[in-house]
Design an enzyme around this catalytic site. Structure first.
Site, short mmCIF file in Angstrom:
data_model
loop_
_atom_site.label_atom_id
_atom_site.label_comp_id
_atom_site.label_asym_id
_atom_site.label_seq_id
_atom_site.Cartn_x
_atom_site.Cartn_y
_atom_site.Cartn_z
N ASP A 25 128.42 23.64 30.50
CA ASP A 25 129.40 22.74 30.82
C ASP A 25 129.80 21.91 29.47
O ASP A 25 130.57 21.06 29.29
CB ASP A 25 129.40 21.98 31.96
CG ASP A 25 128.30 20.87 31.90
OD1 ASP A 25 127.64 21.03 31.06
OD2 ASP A 25 128.38 20.11 32.84
N SER A 26 128.88 22.19 28.51
CA SER A 26 128.90 21.44 27.15
C SER A 26 130.07 22.13 26.48
O SER A 26 130.62 21.50 25.38
CB SER A 26 127.54 21.73 26.49
OG SER A 26 127.46 22.96 26.43
N GLU B 212 122.21 20.29 37.74
CA GLU B 212 121.43 19.15 37.22
C GLU B 212 121.00 18.39 38.29
O GLU B 212 121.63 18.23 39.34
CB GLU B 212 122.37 18.18 36.19
CG GLU B 212 122.60 19.13 35.06
CD GLU B 212 123.81 18.10 34.03
OE1 GLU B 212 123.69 16.71 34.06
OE2 GLU B 212 124.27 18.49 33.06
N LYS C 230 123.14 27.16 37.17
CA LYS C 230 122.20 26.02 36.63
C LYS C 230 122.95 24.75 37.29
O LYS C 230 124.29 24.85 37.32
CB LYS C 230 121.99 26.00 35.48
CG LYS C 230 121.23 24.66 35.07
CD LYS C 230 120.85 24.51 33.51
CE LYS C 230 122.01 24.01 32.43
NZ LYS C 230 122.44 22.83 33.04
N GLU D 226 115.30 18.92 29.56
CA GLU D 226 116.01 18.49 28.26
C GLU D 226 115.45 17.24 27.87
O GLU D 226 115.35 16.45 28.63
CB GLU D 226 117.53 18.51 28.68
CG GLU D 226 118.19 18.16 27.55
CD GLU D 226 119.90 18.14 27.64
OE1 GLU D 226 120.15 18.72 28.53
OE2 GLU D 226 120.42 17.68 26.62
O1 KIV Z 1 125.89 22.33 29.12
C1 KIV Z 1 124.90 22.63 28.60
O2 KIV Z 1 125.20 23.24 27.72
C2 KIV Z 1 123.68 22.29 29.18
C3 KIV Z 1 122.64 22.13 28.14
C4 KIV Z 1 122.86 20.79 27.39
C5 KIV Z 1 121.39 22.20 28.81
O3 KIV Z 1 123.53 22.22 30.50
#
Ligand code: KIV
Length: 282
Positions: A47-48, A118, A116, A185
């Protein structure tokens, strides 16, 4: 010869053979195509992308529809890399059911291999529900960007003994809930080492958490100088693509301006007789 598809047994086999797993973020078809050629093990459609691709200040504005569209593009570029879809803000926090439904979208609409999300112990029931629905799920601990406000910003997590113990316990809780992997992280290297040593049936991945994990993750835009706002300390620049592209852009502007582009090989022509007929018609 096309390489074999990367699967969960393949990844666990790498861990058993003490071979580090390679993992990068990716958000688009052409980059995914290159990553397939490089024989990368895993891709995170993170989501980055809200920051790296869409220019927002944080990851929070990424929506499920954004994530699905980019994940599907990545999958089209890389049929054999293990693609992890990153669950965006509020796609799993409200309830276990919301989490399962949205995890299912990554699998059904984008052909991801896993998702994934968080969060620590408080997210173990989401992991459990998703895994029970038959979807491989990965946890994400330490600096979790979706909770940056609550964590006091983008900073190292688990430097104090008590905070470190909490992360170690959370990693075990996620493993026990069925997570096939946990990403750490910006956690101190020794905390990462303890978690890796204690993992029984769980792959531990590091982003800025040192070498003592089963594999490494980097953000693609950081490793190629493509994110203009900042470069995190943990990122290594493997090539300055940003500089290469900027040079090309400047050259293009110059060549169009001074009329050295285009040249004959850059345009198309028509036969004289067709041209003459055209002129007669006009
Ligand atoms: O969204 C992403 O790229 C991530 C990384 C910062 C681990 O979750």
């Amino acid at each position: 010869m096309e390489r074999k598809k990367v699967t969960l047994p393949y990844l666990f086999n790498k861990v058993a053979n003490n071979e580090p797993i390679t993992w990068l973020t990716c958000y688009d078809y052409p980059t995914a195509y290159l990553m397939e050629q490089a024989e990368l093990d895993m891709i995170l459609v993170g989501d980055s992308l809200a920051m790296t691709m869409l220019g927002y200040e944080s990851t929070l504005p990424a929506t499920m529809d954004d994530m699905i569209r980019h994940s599907a593009a990545v999958r089209r570029g890389t049929p054999n890399t293990f693609v992890v879809g990153d669950m965006p803000y509020m796609s799993y926090q409200p309830s276990v059911e919301t989490a399962i439904r949205n995890a299912g979208r990554f699998m059904a609409e984008a052909s991801c291999d896993a998702i994934k999300l968080e969060g620590g112990v408080e997210m173990a029931d989401r992991i459990l529900g998703i895994v029970r629905a038959g979807i491989p799920a990965m946890g994400h601990l330490g600096l979790t960007p979706q909770s940056a406000a609550a964590l006091g910003g983008y900073r190292v997590q688990g430097r104090g003994a008590l905070a470190a113990k909490k992360i170690i316990e959370a990693a075990k809780a996620l493993e026990q809930a069925g997570a096939f992997a946990v990403l750490l992280e910006m956690v101190p290297d020794r905390v990462c080492q303890i978690i890796t040593e204690r993992a029984e049936d769980c792959i531990i991945m590091s982003l800025g958490s040192g070498p003592n994990a089963h594999g490494q993750l980097l953000i693609y835009h950081d490793m190629f100088g493509l994110y203009p706002r900042f470069k995190p300390r943990m990122a290594k620049v493997f090539g300055n693509a940003g500089e290469v592209i900027l040079n090309g852009l400047t050259q293009y502007v110059n060549e169009v301006s001074n009329k050295t582009f285009p040249q004959k090989e850059n345009w198309f022509t028509m036969k004289d007789e067709e041209y003459d007929e055209l002129m007669d018609m006009l």
